[in-house]
Design an enzyme around this catalytic site. Structure first.
Site, PDB file in Angstrom:
ATOM      1  N   ASN A  87      10.711  -3.577  -6.172  1.00 38.75           N
ATOM      2  CA  ASN A  87      11.906  -2.940  -5.368  1.00 38.75           C
ATOM      3  C   ASN A  87      12.743  -4.059  -4.221  1.00 38.75           C
ATOM      4  OD1 ASN A  87      11.353  -0.250  -6.271  1.00 38.75           O
ATOM      5  ND2 ASN A  87       9.927   0.020  -4.397  1.00 38.75           N
ATOM      6  N   VAL A  96       8.513  -3.090   2.789  1.00 37.28           N
ATOM      7  CA  VAL A  96       7.711  -3.985   3.020  1.00 37.28           C
ATOM      8  C   VAL A  96       8.444  -5.331   2.725  1.00 37.28           C
ATOM      9  CG1 VAL A  96       5.579  -5.328   3.339  1.00 37.28           C
ATOM     10  CG2 VAL A  96       5.663  -2.854   3.605  1.00 37.28           C
ATOM     11  N   HIS A 100       6.503  -7.952  -3.649  1.00 36.90           N
ATOM     12  CA  HIS A 100       5.388  -7.403  -4.162  1.00 36.90           C
ATOM     13  C   HIS A 100       5.704  -6.686  -5.411  1.00 36.90           C
ATOM     14  CE1 HIS A 100       6.979  -4.671  -1.296  1.00 36.90           C
ATOM     15  NE2 HIS A 100       6.725  -3.549  -2.087  1.00 36.90           N
ATOM     16  N   HIS A 102       4.645  -3.772  -7.897  1.00 38.67           N
ATOM     17  CA  HIS A 102       3.732  -2.521  -7.858  1.00 38.67           C
ATOM     18  C   HIS A 102       3.210  -2.457  -9.373  1.00 38.67           C
ATOM     19  CE1 HIS A 102       5.019  -0.358  -4.330  1.00 38.67           C
ATOM     20  NE2 HIS A 102       6.386  -1.374  -4.339  1.00 38.67           N
TER      21      HIS A 102
HETATM   22  P1  DGP Z   1       7.614  -0.854  -1.091  1.00 40.50           P
HETATM   23  O1  DGP Z   1       8.288   0.417  -0.839  1.00 40.50           O
HETATM   24  O2  DGP Z   1       8.102  -1.416  -2.564  1.00 40.50           O
HETATM   25  O3  DGP Z   1       8.078  -1.964  -0.029  1.00 40.50           O
HETATM   26  O4  DGP Z   1       6.178  -0.971  -1.308  1.00 40.50           O
HETATM   27  C1  DGP Z   1       5.334  -1.045  -0.037  1.00 40.50           C
HETATM   28  C2  DGP Z   1       3.886  -0.422  -0.616  1.00 40.50           C
HETATM   29  O5  DGP Z   1       3.162  -1.002   0.520  1.00 40.50           O
HETATM   30  C3  DGP Z   1       3.919   1.156  -0.367  1.00 40.50           C
HETATM   31  O6  DGP Z   1       3.592   1.578  -1.573  1.00 40.50           O
HETATM   32  C4  DGP Z   1       2.628   1.345   0.481  1.00 40.50           C
HETATM   33  C5  DGP Z   1       1.931   0.021   0.595  1.00 40.50           C
HETATM   34  N1  DGP Z   1       1.382  -0.453   2.031  1.00 40.50           N
HETATM   35  C6  DGP Z   1       2.196  -0.335   2.964  1.00 40.50           C
HETATM   36  N2  DGP Z   1       1.143  -0.647   4.210  1.00 40.50           N
HETATM   37  C7  DGP Z   1       0.011  -0.786   3.411  1.00 40.50           C
HETATM   38  C8  DGP Z   1      -1.001  -1.288   4.014  1.00 40.50           C
HETATM   39  O7  DGP Z   1      -1.252  -1.505   5.350  1.00 40.50           O
HETATM   40  N3  DGP Z   1      -2.030  -1.728   3.229  1.00 40.50           N
HETATM   41  C9  DGP Z   1      -1.935  -1.382   1.802  1.00 40.50           C
HETATM   42  N4  DGP Z   1      -3.039  -1.447   0.979  1.00 40.50           N
HETATM   43  N5  DGP Z   1      -0.619  -1.041   1.496  1.00 40.50           N
HETATM   44  C10 DGP Z   1       0.327  -0.667   2.107  1.00 40.50           C
END
Ligand code: DGP
Length: 114
Positions: A87, A96, A100, A102
């Site tokens: 995204n 975030v 990244h 997914h």
């Molecule tokens: P996006 O919405 O594309 O920015 O995806 C961010 C993803 O990060 C979301 O699916 C949830 C994940 N996420 C957020 N905080 C944490 C965390 O502290 N640990 C892990 N493992 N994943 C997280």
């Protein structure tokens, strides 16, 4: 970046269930999985969004996809199929700001994603 959640995971300051790490890339399970397999594949380097990529990052972006393919195989997803998505910015659902991929699989994935 000291205030970046995913930089803190890379540094080991925040725990995560790692499934891969190498010199450039770290992968770990999403804390809020949207499918039986939901892994986030990130560069160690802090890059906020796709918009911040330049030509010098092309090998790194390729490495993200190579790791996605490897993990998909490890998770038994190669034949049934899986989705890899990144995204870009809030309008597309990015929450975030450290790029990244997914990796999602293990259930039917519909299109368009919404
Ligand atoms: P996006 O919405 O594309 O920015 O995806 C961010 C993803 O990060 C979301 O699916 C949830 C994940 N996420 C957020 N905080 C944490 C965390 O502290 N640990 C892990 N493992 N994943 C997280």
């Amino acid at each position: 970046m000291s205030d970046c959640l995913f930089c803190k995971i890379v540094a080991g300051d925040i725990p995560a269930e790692l499934v891969h790490e190498d010199a450039r890339v770290v992968a770990f399970r999403d804390i809020n999985p949207q499918a039986p397999t939901h892994v986030l594949i990130i560069p160690r380097e802090h890059i906020p969004t796709i918009n911040d990529l330049d030509a010098a990052h092309e090998p790194l972006v390729g490495a993200l996809f190579s790791v996605a393919k490897k993990i998909a195989g490890d998770e038994g997803l190669s034949d049934d199929g899986y989705r890899v998505v990144m995204n870009c910015n809030e309008g597309a659902g990015q929450s975030v700001f450290h790029i990244h991929l997914h990796l999602l699989g293990g259930r039917p994935l519909h299109w368009p994603p919404g």
